[in-house]
Motif scaffolding. Sequence first.
Motif, PDB file in Angstrom:
ATOM      1  N   ILE A   1      38.544 -34.923  65.785  1.00 16.48           N
ATOM      2  CA  ILE A   1      38.251 -36.307  66.154  1.00 16.48           C
ATOM      3  C   ILE A   1      39.776 -36.938  65.605  1.00 16.48           C
ATOM      4  O   ILE A   1      40.235 -37.748  66.134  1.00 16.48           O
ATOM      5  CB  ILE A   1      37.024 -36.996  65.423  1.00 16.48           C
ATOM      6  CG1 ILE A   1      35.807 -35.974  65.801  1.00 16.48           C
ATOM      7  CG2 ILE A   1      37.040 -38.389  65.359  1.00 16.48           C
ATOM      8  CD1 ILE A   1      35.579 -36.279  67.339  1.00 16.48           C
ATOM      9  N   PHE A   2      39.817 -36.838  64.283  1.00  9.50           N
ATOM     10  CA  PHE A   2      40.886 -37.609  63.449  1.00  9.50           C
ATOM     11  C   PHE A   2      42.493 -37.603  64.343  1.00  9.50           C
ATOM     12  O   PHE A   2      43.040 -38.678  64.170  1.00  9.50           O
ATOM     13  CB  PHE A   2      41.126 -37.588  62.164  1.00  9.50           C
ATOM     14  CG  PHE A   2      41.133 -36.446  61.431  1.00  9.50           C
ATOM     15  CD1 PHE A   2      42.713 -35.886  61.411  1.00  9.50           C
ATOM     16  CD2 PHE A   2      40.472 -35.377  60.928  1.00  9.50           C
ATOM     17  CE1 PHE A   2      42.881 -34.559  60.744  1.00  9.50           C
ATOM     18  CE2 PHE A   2      40.849 -34.142  60.660  1.00  9.50           C
ATOM     19  CZ  PHE A   2      42.217 -33.727  60.256  1.00  9.50           C
ATOM     20  N   PRO A   3      42.763 -36.172  64.786  1.00  6.39           N
ATOM     21  CA  PRO A   3      43.887 -36.516  65.101  1.00  6.39           C
ATOM     22  C   PRO A   3      44.354 -37.173  66.434  1.00  6.39           C
ATOM     23  O   PRO A   3      45.250 -37.980  66.602  1.00  6.39           O
ATOM     24  CB  PRO A   3      44.372 -34.830  65.455  1.00  6.39           C
ATOM     25  CG  PRO A   3      43.531 -34.114  64.480  1.00  6.39           C
ATOM     26  CD  PRO A   3      42.414 -34.895  64.424  1.00  6.39           C
ATOM     27  N   GLY A   4      43.261 -37.022  67.262  1.00  6.48           N
ATOM     28  CA  GLY A   4      43.522 -37.671  68.659  1.00  6.48           C
ATOM     29  C   GLY A   4      43.264 -39.248  68.427  1.00  6.48           C
ATOM     30  O   GLY A   4      44.013 -40.025  68.861  1.00  6.48           O
ATOM     31  N   VAL A   5      42.262 -39.598  67.448  1.00  7.20           N
ATOM     32  CA  VAL A   5      41.793 -41.013  67.341  1.00  7.20           C
ATOM     33  C   VAL A   5      43.083 -41.606  66.801  1.00  7.20           C
ATOM     34  O   VAL A   5      43.735 -42.721  67.244  1.00  7.20           O
ATOM     35  CB  VAL A   5      40.736 -41.212  66.754  1.00  7.20           C
ATOM     36  CG1 VAL A   5      40.668 -42.698  66.009  1.00  7.20           C
ATOM     37  CG2 VAL A   5      39.319 -40.901  67.127  1.00  7.20           C
ATOM     38  N   GLY A   6      43.871 -41.015  65.522  1.00  9.75           N
ATOM     39  CA  GLY A   6      44.768 -41.441  64.893  1.00  9.75           C
ATOM     40  C   GLY A   6      45.976 -41.531  65.725  1.00  9.75           C
ATOM     41  O   GLY A   6      46.788 -42.689  65.644  1.00  9.75           O
TER      42      GLY A   6
ATOM     43  N   THR B   1      35.024 -41.636  71.451  1.00  6.26           N
ATOM     44  CA  THR B   1      35.610 -40.341  71.102  1.00  6.26           C
ATOM     45  C   THR B   1      34.712 -39.154  71.252  1.00  6.26           C
ATOM     46  O   THR B   1      34.841 -38.203  71.888  1.00  6.26           O
ATOM     47  CB  THR B   1      36.338 -40.480  69.793  1.00  6.26           C
ATOM     48  OG1 THR B   1      37.179 -41.570  69.678  1.00  6.26           O
ATOM     49  CG2 THR B   1      36.892 -39.134  69.318  1.00  6.26           C
ATOM     50  N   ALA B   2      33.302 -39.252  70.769  1.00  4.22           N
ATOM     51  CA  ALA B   2      32.311 -38.611  70.861  1.00  4.22           C
ATOM     52  C   ALA B   2      32.104 -38.093  72.086  1.00  4.22           C
ATOM     53  O   ALA B   2      32.092 -37.007  72.616  1.00  4.22           O
ATOM     54  CB  ALA B   2      31.208 -38.933  70.115  1.00  4.22           C
ATOM     55  N   LYS B   3      32.079 -39.224  73.134  1.00  2.00           N
ATOM     56  CA  LYS B   3      31.732 -38.858  74.448  1.00  2.00           C
ATOM     57  C   LYS B   3      32.855 -38.150  75.191  1.00  2.00           C
ATOM     58  O   LYS B   3      32.602 -37.185  76.026  1.00  2.00           O
ATOM     59  CB  LYS B   3      31.548 -40.181  75.230  1.00  2.00           C
ATOM     60  CG  LYS B   3      30.019 -40.688  75.003  1.00  2.00           C
ATOM     61  CD  LYS B   3      29.745 -41.884  75.836  1.00  2.00           C
ATOM     62  CE  LYS B   3      29.142 -43.321  75.106  1.00  2.00           C
ATOM     63  NZ  LYS B   3      29.440 -44.388  76.084  1.00  2.00           N
ATOM     64  N   ALA B   4      34.147 -38.632  74.611  1.00  2.00           N
ATOM     65  CA  ALA B   4      35.366 -38.027  75.495  1.00  2.00           C
ATOM     66  C   ALA B   4      35.305 -36.512  74.997  1.00  2.00           C
ATOM     67  O   ALA B   4      35.759 -35.712  75.854  1.00  2.00           O
ATOM     68  CB  ALA B   4      36.522 -38.728  75.104  1.00  2.00           C
ATOM     69  N   LEU B   5      35.081 -36.038  73.742  1.00  2.00           N
ATOM     70  CA  LEU B   5      35.008 -34.685  73.337  1.00  2.00           C
ATOM     71  C   LEU B   5      33.777 -34.214  74.163  1.00  2.00           C
ATOM     72  O   LEU B   5      34.035 -33.061  74.554  1.00  2.00           O
ATOM     73  CB  LEU B   5      35.061 -34.677  71.858  1.00  2.00           C
ATOM     74  CG  LEU B   5      34.849 -33.279  71.245  1.00  2.00           C
ATOM     75  CD1 LEU B   5      36.326 -32.576  71.460  1.00  2.00           C
ATOM     76  CD2 LEU B   5      34.737 -33.365  69.549  1.00  2.00           C
ATOM     77  N   ALA B   6      32.835 -34.495  74.021  1.00  2.00           N
ATOM     78  CA  ALA B   6      31.584 -33.722  74.672  1.00  2.00           C
ATOM     79  C   ALA B   6      31.853 -33.647  76.168  1.00  2.00           C
ATOM     80  O   ALA B   6      31.769 -32.596  76.967  1.00  2.00           O
ATOM     81  CB  ALA B   6      30.436 -34.566  74.658  1.00  2.00           C
TER      82      ALA B   6
ATOM     83  N   SER C   1      43.138 -33.082  71.659  1.00  2.00           N
ATOM     84  CA  SER C   1      43.336 -34.319  70.809  1.00  2.00           C
ATOM     85  C   SER C   1      44.259 -35.365  71.769  1.00  2.00           C
ATOM     86  O   SER C   1      44.136 -36.472  71.669  1.00  2.00           O
ATOM     87  CB  SER C   1      44.307 -33.622  69.672  1.00  2.00           C
ATOM     88  OG  SER C   1      43.558 -32.974  69.013  1.00  2.00           O
ATOM     89  N   ALA C   2      45.108 -34.738  72.630  1.00  2.00           N
ATOM     90  CA  ALA C   2      45.946 -35.429  73.693  1.00  2.00           C
ATOM     91  C   ALA C   2      45.023 -36.250  74.502  1.00  2.00           C
ATOM     92  O   ALA C   2      44.987 -37.581  74.658  1.00  2.00           O
ATOM     93  CB  ALA C   2      46.770 -34.766  74.299  1.00  2.00           C
ATOM     94  N   SER C   3      43.836 -35.535  75.135  1.00  6.87           N
ATOM     95  CA  SER C   3      43.088 -36.182  75.970  1.00  6.87           C
ATOM     96  C   SER C   3      42.334 -37.409  75.421  1.00  6.87           C
ATOM     97  O   SER C   3      41.960 -38.153  75.915  1.00  6.87           O
ATOM     98  CB  SER C   3      42.148 -35.057  76.591  1.00  6.87           C
ATOM     99  OG  SER C   3      42.821 -34.145  77.111  1.00  6.87           O
ATOM    100  N   ILE C   4      41.695 -36.985  74.084  1.00 10.76           N
ATOM    101  CA  ILE C   4      40.905 -37.887  73.329  1.00 10.76           C
ATOM    102  C   ILE C   4      41.829 -39.209  73.268  1.00 10.76           C
ATOM    103  O   ILE C   4      41.445 -40.497  73.331  1.00 10.76           O
ATOM    104  CB  ILE C   4      40.502 -37.464  72.005  1.00 10.76           C
ATOM    105  CG1 ILE C   4      39.416 -36.575  72.276  1.00 10.76           C
ATOM    106  CG2 ILE C   4      40.245 -38.766  71.066  1.00 10.76           C
ATOM    107  CD1 ILE C   4      38.827 -35.659  71.048  1.00 10.76           C
ATOM    108  N   ALA C   5      43.127 -39.052  72.750  1.00 14.86           N
ATOM    109  CA  ALA C   5      43.735 -39.917  72.403  1.00 14.86           C
ATOM    110  C   ALA C   5      44.276 -41.212  73.902  1.00 14.86           C
ATOM    111  O   ALA C   5      44.161 -42.141  73.838  1.00 14.86           O
ATOM    112  CB  ALA C   5      45.612 -39.722  72.056  1.00 14.86           C
TER     113      ALA C   5
END
Length: 573
Positions: free
Chosen positions: A468-473, A492-497, A521-525
């Motif tokens: 979580i934190f690397p992508g959000v950050g 973020t939770a949904k994106a990761l799922a 992480s890039a995709s989450i970002a």
Amino acid sequence: MASNGKDTAENAAKEVRISHTRLRGIDVMRDPKLNKGLAFTLEERQLVGIHGLVPPCFKTQDEQVYRVLQNFYHFESDLDRYIYLIGLQDRNEKLFYRVLTEQIELLMPIVYTPTVGLACQKYGLVFRRPRGLYITINDLGHVYEILCNWPERKISVIVVTDGERILGLGDLGAQGMGIPVGKLSLYTACAGVDPQHCLPIVIDVGTDNETLLKDPLYIGLPQKRTRGEKYDQLIEEFMQAVVKRFGQNTLIQFEDFGNSNAFRFLEKYRGQYCTFNDDIQGTAAVAVSGVLASLKITGKKLSENTILFQGAGEASIGIAHLLMKAMKEEGSSEEESLSKLWMVDSKGLLTQGRPSGGLTEHKMTFTKKYKHMSNLEEIVREVKPNIIIGAAAVPGAFTEQIIKDMASFNERPVIFALSNPTSKAECTAEQAYTITEGRCIFASGSPFQPVTVNGKTHHPGQGNNAYIFPGVGLAAILCGIRHITEDVFLATAKALANLVQQEDLDSGRVYPPLTKIRDVSASIAVEIAKYAYKHNMAAHYPEPADKDDFIRSQMYSTDYSSFVPDRWSWPKL
Ligand SMILES: O=C([O-])CC(=O)C(=O)O
Ligand SMILES: [Mg+2]
């Protein structure tokens, strides 16, 4: 994505990175940001004046990676491997990140949980060179000056701890520094945040750990923790000083603070600064993501699940609140959602007016009108949860009986043993898979090896906030997100799922494999960047049209830079 630094013709054809430095001679080699070891070319050796200071042979970064791994395998203990890797980080940063990025599954358990926990416990012994900034209670009134001592002027992200609750290991005082250092290594390895823009900080207000206070090797202030007004003043001064020194958009990640301070500071600062608490919000997002992915296996709606938490601290409370948000989106009322969330702390089930007391404001939300019970096995039998989440650092809390019972009233019981490090896990992957005969959906905070049951191999997912934190950050830094809301963590939770593939689910994993964490992480970002601009939360304009391209183009490359003559930046000889 940024190149992984392979010395191929393809990479050579790409842009050449240039190092601009006024340093010359041995100082270039002593700077981990510039040092390339045997990879300096002959021209570079002559240009910067290190010819003869390096053995007369030339290695590519690929060859150096091979040497690093040979060294790594040579060590017998994980603590020695940790010391070796930190040493490499101190000598040659690009090489360190190249190896960490490429071998994340192998090396993350060393620079991160579980070994980093051991390293913190032994930090006095492990200590070679200082890394990060130490601000103590004696520095009250001078925090800004200390921040000015940090050699870098541009800082994008700070991870700060006061060391009071390091993983599930308790109060490790200033030795908790290993955690911000490890977290920030993942900011770079997983999300490509430039290490130069990362700052690990320990706020040292003492420790209540008697063993450390007596330990001659202890590296922090040898005194009991200062609490109360003076402590709050120091944190307040710290927050203001960060903004004054590094700017309003500096991301401040709170990590491993004690329970009540973690909640207090989150409430106090979330609307004022660009900040979040990783143990409350990061852990919540990764756990909710795992639960959402598990629905793809169980075929249930989220609100059809009864969820039992072993523990009612930062992680459990954070997860429960985020689950409520997700259930609300599904159409459940607050009352309905609350009826699905059950919590147990060290004094038993959270029930209204329970005789054992100990109900803080945060816990009150989750109390039930129910008879009081204190034995977890009994509670599980009574509540019959579909999902059980452990986050109280009580190893073995998920007994054989509990796992058996979970398997008796669920076709696919969901068992998350989230406490860190491995020694604090509520049960092992092997116990969960074997006792449920391979039917459970298991995740753990720290890594476990695959387990084979009846010929089928299960790969446990790592439900760790590292997803979580690397992508959000990264998104927060690049888009200039002012405040990080709860909605960001749900998104973020949904994106990761959504990044979990059928093949992951088939192998028993509700998270993408760690080997993909950089791409994840890039995709989450990217998702969070889209969300931030859509909801008017981003300060950086113009809005990038192609966010995927923008985010990935900004990620740190582990390719070496070249040194070329530069008549402006070189002093006259
Ligand atoms: O550091 C980790 O592995 C996860 C975490 O935040 C914690 O356990 O406090
Ligand atoms: Mg933590």
